[in-house]
Design a protein around this motif. Structure first.
Motif, PDB file in Angstrom:
ATOM      1  N   PRO A 188       7.612  -0.118   5.057  1.00 29.57           N
ATOM      2  CA  PRO A 188       7.833   0.552   3.904  1.00 29.57           C
ATOM      3  C   PRO A 188       9.318   0.445   3.379  1.00 29.57           C
ATOM      4  O   PRO A 188      10.245   0.560   4.299  1.00 29.57           O
ATOM      5  N   ILE A 243      11.677   2.380   1.355  1.00 25.18           N
ATOM      6  CA  ILE A 243      11.713   3.767   0.623  1.00 25.18           C
ATOM      7  C   ILE A 243      13.176   3.946   0.028  1.00 25.18           C
ATOM      8  O   ILE A 243      14.187   3.903   0.721  1.00 25.18           O
ATOM      9  N   TYR A 257       8.939   2.209  -2.513  1.00 23.68           N
ATOM     10  CA  TYR A 257       8.713   3.716  -2.936  1.00 23.68           C
ATOM     11  C   TYR A 257       9.990   3.897  -3.479  1.00 23.68           C
ATOM     12  O   TYR A 257      10.661   4.372  -2.914  1.00 23.68           O
ATOM     13  N   ARG A 299       3.564   4.858   5.883  1.00 24.48           N
ATOM     14  CA  ARG A 299       3.006   4.630   4.556  1.00 24.48           C
ATOM     15  C   ARG A 299       1.746   5.287   4.092  1.00 24.48           C
ATOM     16  O   ARG A 299       1.703   5.607   2.780  1.00 24.48           O
ATOM     17  N   LEU A 341       2.644   8.601   2.529  1.00 25.71           N
ATOM     18  CA  LEU A 341       3.222   8.491   1.218  1.00 25.71           C
ATOM     19  C   LEU A 341       2.123   7.884   0.251  1.00 25.71           C
ATOM     20  O   LEU A 341       2.101   8.457  -1.093  1.00 25.71           O
ATOM     21  N   ASP A 342       1.134   7.196   0.576  1.00 29.06           N
ATOM     22  CA  ASP A 342       0.168   6.752  -0.081  1.00 29.06           C
ATOM     23  C   ASP A 342      -1.033   7.892  -0.444  1.00 29.06           C
ATOM     24  O   ASP A 342      -1.763   7.708  -1.490  1.00 29.06           O
ATOM     25  N   ARG A 359       6.034  10.988  -6.670  1.00 28.10           N
ATOM     26  CA  ARG A 359       4.620  10.589  -6.059  1.00 28.10           C
ATOM     27  C   ARG A 359       4.186   9.157  -6.343  1.00 28.10           C
ATOM     28  O   ARG A 359       4.284   8.923  -7.730  1.00 28.10           O
ATOM     29  N   TRP A 360       3.656   8.253  -5.507  1.00 24.83           N
ATOM     30  CA  TRP A 360       3.374   6.798  -5.875  1.00 24.83           C
ATOM     31  C   TRP A 360       2.079   6.670  -5.808  1.00 24.83           C
ATOM     32  O   TRP A 360       1.417   7.229  -5.009  1.00 24.83           O
ATOM     33  N   ARG A 381       5.059   0.488  -9.849  1.00 23.18           N
ATOM     34  CA  ARG A 381       5.573   1.361  -8.625  1.00 23.18           C
ATOM     35  C   ARG A 381       6.824   2.192  -9.513  1.00 23.18           C
ATOM     36  O   ARG A 381       7.313   3.123  -8.645  1.00 23.18           O
TER      37      ARG A 381
END
Length: 434
Positions: free
Chosen positions: A144, A146, A162, A366, A369-370, A385-386, A399
């Protein structure tokens, strides 16, 4: 524009038309929604075995003739020292590998390959214009990205990205919206590149949201060393006979200071005009170097992603600098790159805390976060928040989850807050004429 090579600005993002971006992002999101092997991703890249250190990477260009961000990897290493001096993360050390991205595509790819080789679980708080070189490598390894600086469209389309800020689209839309209230005619001075071609779209989105006419589009060579013609054109375009003074918006990255030298000499020959720009083109050090309260930026509006450096919400970042990097002149707490890196590591820390004693890999970071993790940055951004599809997916930025900008103004030579609250640019961006 036919046949032109795709050029990259020294600061401005590589934006693409939403049709292309939408197709690219939609395809990536469908194919990679589960981040499976079918997308070429190698799962479970670890950042150290067992109780070994958690490895991440931060990269940025250093010692180049274009934009340099040495404070970003320098602060990342200071943050790691600070974390480790306070017991690490669940008893494990945090190791930051850094890489000089050198503002070129070959070096950006080398940095990404190093991240894979060193088993980094994430690339955090980094700066690079060359997403086409590094993102395929990170995506293949499932690593990822970030809190990148927000200067490429891939940062707002890749399912492995992210972002923590709204990039240049939010900055320009916010500036346009504010200038619409106070300005007569507006002139935008920007690089004559494919990337630069998208900048009027975002500025005009903000102007249009408040019923203002589009800005005059003044182009300059990306590597220009003098701007006499652009100065005359921008002043002429902004000096139309209206009840309100015109405004000039230089969006030239590190070349903005050179433009303003020419602008200061020529502006006395024209009716009163104001200036406005975006953070990254101007910061407090640039204002000081150009004469402070007697310089050309006095009274200028500047949009940024975060609160001003004097805001107490930065006290946590300043504590890290004070304890671990007090004498490191590369780390400026007012630099947007350093600030972005602090927020990016706040995101990483939240993900690692959620994982707790579990296995720390690129895959678990990952997935954490997802899986809807909400991250509080202490008021420096809205709660982050993604999702795989968000509010701006329709214009090619699925995104882009933080559309807030701050408005600052130069008063008595100091960059201070012009408004207390953030401005949400979602509606203005949704109305962009793309």
């Amino acid at each position: 524009m036919t046949g032109r090579r795709r050029n990259h600005s020294t600061f401005l993002p590589t934006l693409t038309r939403p049709v292309r971006a939408g197709i690219r992002s939609a395809g990536a999101l469908v194919a990679c929604a589960s981040l499976a092997v079918g997308c070429g991703i190698i799962p479970d890249v670890t950042g150290g075995d067992g109780d070994g250190p958690i490895v991440v990477m931060t990269w940025a260009p250093q010692d180049t003739n274009l934009t340099n961000k040495p404070g970003m990897p320098a602060f990342a290493r200071a943050y790691a020292r600070w974390v480790n001096s306070h017991g690490g993360i669940d008893g494990r050390k945090l190791h930051v590998a850094s890489c000089n991205e050198r503002n070129d595509s070959v070096s950006a790819a080398k940095c990404a390959r190093r991240a894979v080789k060193e088993n980094a679980v994430a690339v955090v708080g980094s700066y690079s214009q060359h997403a086409n070189s590094f993102f395929p490598i990170l995506e293949s390894a499932g690593i990822p990205y970030i809190g990148g600086y927000g200067i490429t469209d891939d940062e707002f389309t890749s399912p492995l990205s992210y972002p923590v800020n709204g990039g240049q689209p939010a900055l320009l839309a916010g500036l346009g919206q504010e200038l619409a209230e106070d300005c007569g005619p507006v002139s935008l001075v920007r690089p004559d590149t494919i990337a630069g071609d998208e900048l009027p779209v975002m500025l005009n989105a903000g102007l249009k949201a408040r019923g203002h006419a589009n800005a005059a589009d003044v182009r300059a060579a990306e590597d220009a060393t003098e701007f006499s013609r652009q100065t005359r054109d921008s002043l002429g375009g902004a000096a139309g006979a209206t009840e309100r003074p015109g405004c000039v918006v230089p969006a030239l990255g590190d070349r903005t200071g050179t433009f303003m030298d020419s602008f200061r000499r020529a502006r006395e020959e024209y009716p009163e005009v104001r200036t406005g720009t975006v953070l990254g083109s101007v910061d407090q050090t640039v204002i000081d170097a150009s004469g402070g309260r007697s310089g050309p930026y006095e009274g200028s509006y500047i949009t940024g992603w975060y609160p001003v450096e004097s805001d107490p919400r930065w006290d946590g970042m300043k504590k890290v600098i004070r304890e671990q990097a007090f004498t490191d002149t590369r780390i400026d707490p007012a630099d947007a790159g350093v600030q972005t890196t602090w927020i990016a590591y706040t995101v990483l820390r939240a993900a690692l805390d959620r994982i707790g004693g579990g296995e720390v890999t690129s895959d678990t970071v990952r997935r954490t976060l997802d899986d809807g993790l909400k991250i509080d940055t202490g008021g420096l951004t809205p709660t982050l928040r993604w999702k795989f599809q968000d509010r701006l997916a329709a214009i090619g930025y699925p995104r882009l989850v933080n559309t807030d900008v701050t408005l600052q103004v130069v008063r008595d030579g100091r960059l201070v807050a012009a408004r207390k609250d953030f401005l949400d640019m979602t509606e203005a961006l949704q109305g962009a004429d793309v």
